[in-house]
Design an enzyme around this catalytic site. Sequence first.
Site, mmCIF file in Angstrom:
data_model
loop_
_atom_site.group_PDB
_atom_site.id
_atom_site.type_symbol
_atom_site.label_atom_id
_atom_site.label_comp_id
_atom_site.label_asym_id
_atom_site.label_seq_id
_atom_site.Cartn_x
_atom_site.Cartn_y
_atom_site.Cartn_z
ATOM 1 C CD GLU A 161 -2.532 -1.169 2.740
ATOM 2 O OE1 GLU A 161 -3.689 -1.593 2.701
ATOM 3 O OE2 GLU A 161 -2.001 -0.719 3.781
ATOM 4 N N PRO A 162 1.583 1.524 -1.059
ATOM 5 C CG PRO A 162 2.466 1.658 -3.208
ATOM 6 C CD PRO A 162 1.690 0.747 -2.303
ATOM 7 C CB CYS A 208 0.790 34.933 11.509
ATOM 8 S SG CYS A 208 0.234 36.082 10.248
ATOM 9 C CD GLU A 209 1.775 28.687 13.678
ATOM 10 O OE1 GLU A 209 2.658 27.839 13.934
ATOM 11 O OE2 GLU A 209 0.559 28.471 13.743
ATOM 12 C CE1 TYR A 233 0.042 10.504 3.922
ATOM 13 C CE2 TYR A 233 2.243 10.128 3.064
ATOM 14 C CZ TYR A 233 1.035 9.638 3.505
ATOM 15 O OH TYR A 233 0.820 8.280 3.537
ATOM 16 C CE1 TYR A 238 3.491 13.756 10.396
ATOM 17 C CE2 TYR A 238 3.895 14.240 8.086
ATOM 18 C CZ TYR A 238 3.034 13.859 9.092
ATOM 19 O OH TYR A 238 1.735 13.567 8.794
#
Length: 422
Positions: free
Chosen positions: A285-286, A352-353, A381, A327
């Site tokens: 399941e790639p 704004c971070e 992702y 991550y």
Amino acid sequence: MTETSTRMDVLGLFPAGTQLAADGVLTIGGCRLDDIAAEYGTPTMIVAESALRQRARDYLREFRSRWPRSDVAFASKSFPCTAIQRVMAQEGLHLDVAGGGEIVSAVAAGADPARMVLHGNAKTDEEIQMAVDSGIGLVVVDNFDDIDRLERLVPRGHNQACLVRVIPGVAATTHTSVATGHVGSKFGLLPGDARRAISRIERSAVLHCAGVHTHVGSQLLSAGELAAAVAPIAALGTFEVYDLGGGLGVRYTYAEHPPSLAEYAEAMVEQAHELLPGDSRIIVEPGRSMGAASACTLYRVTTVKRGPVTHVAVDGGMGDNLEVSLYGQRFEATIADRVGGGREVSLVGRHCESGDELISSVPLQDPRVGDLVAVPVTGAYCYTMSNQYNGARRIPVVFTADGVARLVVRRDTWADLLSRDV
Ligand SMILES: *Cc1c(COP(=O)(O)O)cnc(C)c1O
């Protein structure tokens, strides 16, 4: 950390077929990045369609040449839009779907529900009902509540094939957010519970236990760790289907060297030959290793601020790429028409971070306002976690092939930002 990068280093992270035009502009799928920016704006996700299709074919070939009864199920969650799911279905892949939304897009893509595998650790009645109504081929049972729901919702006379998800007890070397195979994981059942689930399914009038499933984690860079998934499910008995999950890591940076597809397939099938019935069917399941390297994200530089650190700010960021903040994934980047070389800068987004830093120290050659910056390996992702933080309009997806660019997902409009307010 990389100090500088050669043109070859940089090109090696872009999809196969990426070239430099005579004037030095990157071309992907035969399309110049400046032309794409002019037509579709920035930021834009660009997918090299031929590279993606070739990867799907390579996956099937590497597994089927070693284990003829192999199927490859694309993990839709890594890039769940109909255009991508359609390519996967056209290339003969099955589709993993996690939840109702991915069933909806997979069906809209024209994929055959019989070739879908439903995952999820928190499936609702509605989602099980959708799976049953659409005729999903395999439902992966993650817990005993899934069995209760299936027994209630699968009509008499039907026979829903299920896989039981097993915790393999493999603590993978990856970010803890994407490790799923350790004891204590929220996904699946420990072997003793899995045995009880299997016998409950076997006793059910409407369910059928086709086999077992496991998934160790994502972005794994060791073929041995991936292949360690086989033994724990082999130990549960003889079944028609063994689903070995996904997880093969991809090369995001110049320094990384994940196993090749052939090395991965070899390691998995070697274990299968040793431990699984010869006439069983295996599924892999790639997600990440299917799409990531076929895409890049194209940004425009809005500001260059010099000081103790040079901040090169672009018009996107954590609205279109959460891999970095979630991550700590490291990416590389290049100016689209000055590829390779340069001094290290901090490539930051527009949100704004302070955490909205796409790449902390990346060599870019003489970055200026108005330049186009391409970040490779964003085809997994990123789209799926894109969001509207700071009123960001989610970015479009453009396929390129043979010199032709075509829009497959449009950019959010300003009106889209208001469309759910009642
Ligand atoms: C996420 C996921 C995959 C895909 O993992 P990759 O690391 O993207 O290959 C496969 N199977 C299951 C059950 C998953 O949750």
